[in-house]
Motif scaffolding. Sequence first.
Motif, mmCIF file in Angstrom:
data_model
loop_
_atom_site.group_PDB
_atom_site.id
_atom_site.type_symbol
_atom_site.label_atom_id
_atom_site.label_comp_id
_atom_site.label_asym_id
_atom_site.label_seq_id
_atom_site.Cartn_x
_atom_site.Cartn_y
_atom_site.Cartn_z
ATOM 1 N N PHE A 61 0.821 -1.213 0.000
ATOM 2 C CA PHE A 61 0.000 0.000 0.000
ATOM 3 C C PHE A 61 0.857 1.267 0.000
ATOM 4 C CE2 PHE A 61 -2.895 -2.954 2.542
ATOM 5 C CZ PHE A 61 -3.490 -3.468 1.393
ATOM 6 N N GLY A 62 1.968 1.219 -0.738
ATOM 7 C CA GLY A 62 2.818 2.387 -0.890
ATOM 8 C C GLY A 62 3.796 2.636 0.234
ATOM 9 N N LYS A 63 3.792 1.791 1.257
ATOM 10 C CA LYS A 63 4.710 1.964 2.380
ATOM 11 C C LYS A 63 5.792 0.893 2.306
ATOM 12 C CE LYS A 63 4.972 2.506 7.406
ATOM 13 N NZ LYS A 63 4.203 2.608 8.673
ATOM 14 N N GLU A 64 7.028 1.305 2.553
ATOM 15 C CA GLU A 64 8.151 0.366 2.483
ATOM 16 C C GLU A 64 8.512 -0.156 3.865
ATOM 17 O OE1 GLU A 64 12.570 -0.061 0.425
ATOM 18 O OE2 GLU A 64 11.593 1.904 0.538
ATOM 19 N N TYR A 65 8.811 -1.446 3.926
ATOM 20 C CA TYR A 65 9.197 -2.090 5.183
ATOM 21 C C TYR A 65 10.562 -2.744 4.993
ATOM 22 C CZ TYR A 65 4.246 -1.529 6.202
ATOM 23 O OH TYR A 65 2.992 -1.005 6.401
ATOM 24 N N GLN A 66 11.413 -2.636 6.008
ATOM 25 C CA GLN A 66 12.748 -3.222 5.994
ATOM 26 C C GLN A 66 12.754 -4.455 6.896
ATOM 27 O OE1 GLN A 66 15.317 -1.925 4.141
ATOM 28 N NE2 GLN A 66 14.036 -0.207 3.417
ATOM 29 N N VAL A 67 13.026 -5.605 6.334
ATOM 30 C CA VAL A 67 13.102 -6.831 7.133
ATOM 31 C C VAL A 67 14.392 -6.821 7.941
ATOM 32 C CG1 VAL A 67 13.234 -9.350 7.043
ATOM 33 C CG2 VAL A 67 11.712 -8.113 5.478
ATOM 34 N N MET A 68 14.290 -7.176 9.220
ATOM 35 C CA MET A 68 15.451 -7.144 10.108
ATOM 36 C C MET A 68 16.513 -8.146 9.661
ATOM 37 S SD MET A 68 13.607 -7.231 13.826
ATOM 38 C CE MET A 68 12.114 -6.279 14.157
ATOM 39 N N ASP A 69 17.774 -7.711 9.673
ATOM 40 C CA ASP A 69 18.880 -8.636 9.457
ATOM 41 C C ASP A 69 19.009 -9.580 10.648
ATOM 42 O OD1 ASP A 69 19.612 -7.623 6.956
ATOM 43 O OD2 ASP A 69 20.893 -6.088 7.856
ATOM 44 N N SER A 70 18.788 -9.029 11.831
ATOM 45 C CA SER A 70 18.878 -9.815 13.057
ATOM 46 C C SER A 70 17.770 -9.377 14.006
ATOM 47 C CB SER A 70 20.238 -9.629 13.726
ATOM 48 O OG SER A 70 20.254 -10.215 15.014
ATOM 49 N N ALA A 71 17.165 -10.345 14.678
ATOM 50 C CA ALA A 71 16.104 -10.043 15.635
ATOM 51 C C ALA A 71 16.595 -10.126 17.076
ATOM 52 C CB ALA A 71 14.928 -11.002 15.439
ATOM 53 N N ASP A 72 17.896 -10.262 17.264
ATOM 54 C CA ASP A 72 18.445 -10.352 18.620
ATOM 55 C C ASP A 72 18.011 -9.137 19.447
ATOM 56 O OD1 ASP A 72 19.681 -12.655 17.862
ATOM 57 O OD2 ASP A 72 21.667 -11.762 17.603
ATOM 58 N N ASN A 73 17.547 -9.407 20.664
ATOM 59 C CA ASN A 73 17.139 -8.384 21.633
ATOM 60 C C ASN A 73 15.888 -7.608 21.214
ATOM 61 O OD1 ASN A 73 19.482 -8.929 23.246
ATOM 62 N ND2 ASN A 73 20.678 -7.693 21.808
ATOM 63 N N TYR A 74 15.158 -8.095 20.223
ATOM 64 C CA TYR A 74 13.929 -7.397 19.811
ATOM 65 C C TYR A 74 12.875 -7.467 20.921
ATOM 66 C CZ TYR A 74 9.316 -6.800 17.746
ATOM 67 O OH TYR A 74 8.023 -6.408 17.505
ATOM 68 N N LYS A 75 12.287 -6.323 21.209
ATOM 69 C CA LYS A 75 11.163 -6.219 22.147
ATOM 70 C C LYS A 75 10.381 -4.967 21.769
ATOM 71 C CE LYS A 75 11.700 -7.046 26.577
ATOM 72 N NZ LYS A 75 12.020 -6.874 28.038
ATOM 73 N N GLU A 76 9.052 -5.080 21.746
ATOM 74 C CA GLU A 76 8.231 -3.949 21.315
ATOM 75 C C GLU A 76 6.842 -4.052 21.951
ATOM 76 O OE1 GLU A 76 6.856 -1.831 17.078
ATOM 77 O OE2 GLU A 76 7.692 -3.859 17.093
ATOM 78 N N ARG A 77 6.281 -2.889 22.257
ATOM 79 C CA ARG A 77 4.901 -2.827 22.747
ATOM 80 C C ARG A 77 3.999 -2.184 21.704
ATOM 81 N NH1 ARG A 77 3.828 -1.813 29.165
ATOM 82 N NH2 ARG A 77 5.128 -3.542 29.929
ATOM 83 N N GLY A 78 2.799 -2.715 21.619
ATOM 84 C CA GLY A 78 1.841 -2.165 20.668
ATOM 85 C C GLY A 78 0.563 -2.979 20.678
ATOM 86 N N ILE A 79 -0.217 -2.828 19.623
ATOM 87 C CA ILE A 79 -1.515 -3.483 19.543
ATOM 88 C C ILE A 79 -1.397 -4.799 18.778
ATOM 89 C CG2 ILE A 79 -3.883 -3.299 18.695
ATOM 90 C CD1 ILE A 79 -3.302 -1.479 21.023
#
Length: 257
Positions: A61-79
């Motif tokens: 839908f016209g928005k660009e997303y970058q796939v993570m090279d590494s997910a080490d230490n990933y943590k996120e809050r959201g819906i």
Amino acid sequence: MKAATLLLALTLVLAGCATSRYQHANDFTPVALADIHKLPEPEPKTEPRSSMGNPRSYQVFGKEYQVMDSADNYKERGIASWYGMKFHGHRTSNGEIYDVYQFTAAHKTLPLPSYVRVTRVDNGQSIIVRVNDRGPFHEGRIIDLSYAAAVKLGINKMGTAQVEVEIVKPPHAHSVRWVQVSALSDAAAARRLQESLQRSLAPMTWPVNISTQDGGTGLHKVRIGPVPEGEDLNAVIERLNQLNIRQPLLLAAHQLN
């Protein structure tokens, strides 16, 4: 009700025509299972990076997303939201089949497949899910859960909930392929080819296996692998060319049968 989760391959080309891929124009709630709370959560393990669904970047839908090279230490809050029967039985972004009764999820940028813990912020209830799809492409939402995962977290009727998503097991940095050399009806011939290939590939140590369907009465598929993509896979293909085995079939994990 739920965030639209699209298969990556589709969104790259046909984001505006998503409903044409599915037998249902709109999402809806699956048939409830009485014992869904007894279903075991997936056991986290480090898997090869999926051959599909992990481009460096993609657009929806016209928005660009970058796939993570590494997910080490990933943590996120959201819906968190969830998705249901419209997508049931269709391929996820990494080529697997979506099953509403498995504990899986979609995420926009985590490498596939990743295992994450999803915890409700309001009550601390958590679940382990395996991320094998892309989405949710809805503002403010960070993860789309399968129906089973939503039920176990108690958000299937609410539709959404505030959660914390934390990596448990990211995939390996590399993806792998299986190299199918032949599919033979003669089991003895398949074994001879298997033994010959194993000798001819030395000093490489990739296993040569035989996969047979239909209780042993179907085709006997002689395959090398899993082999990491890149230099290792190129070396195997080059060696096969030297053996006059041209254009072998390269398979990802979801294509094995």
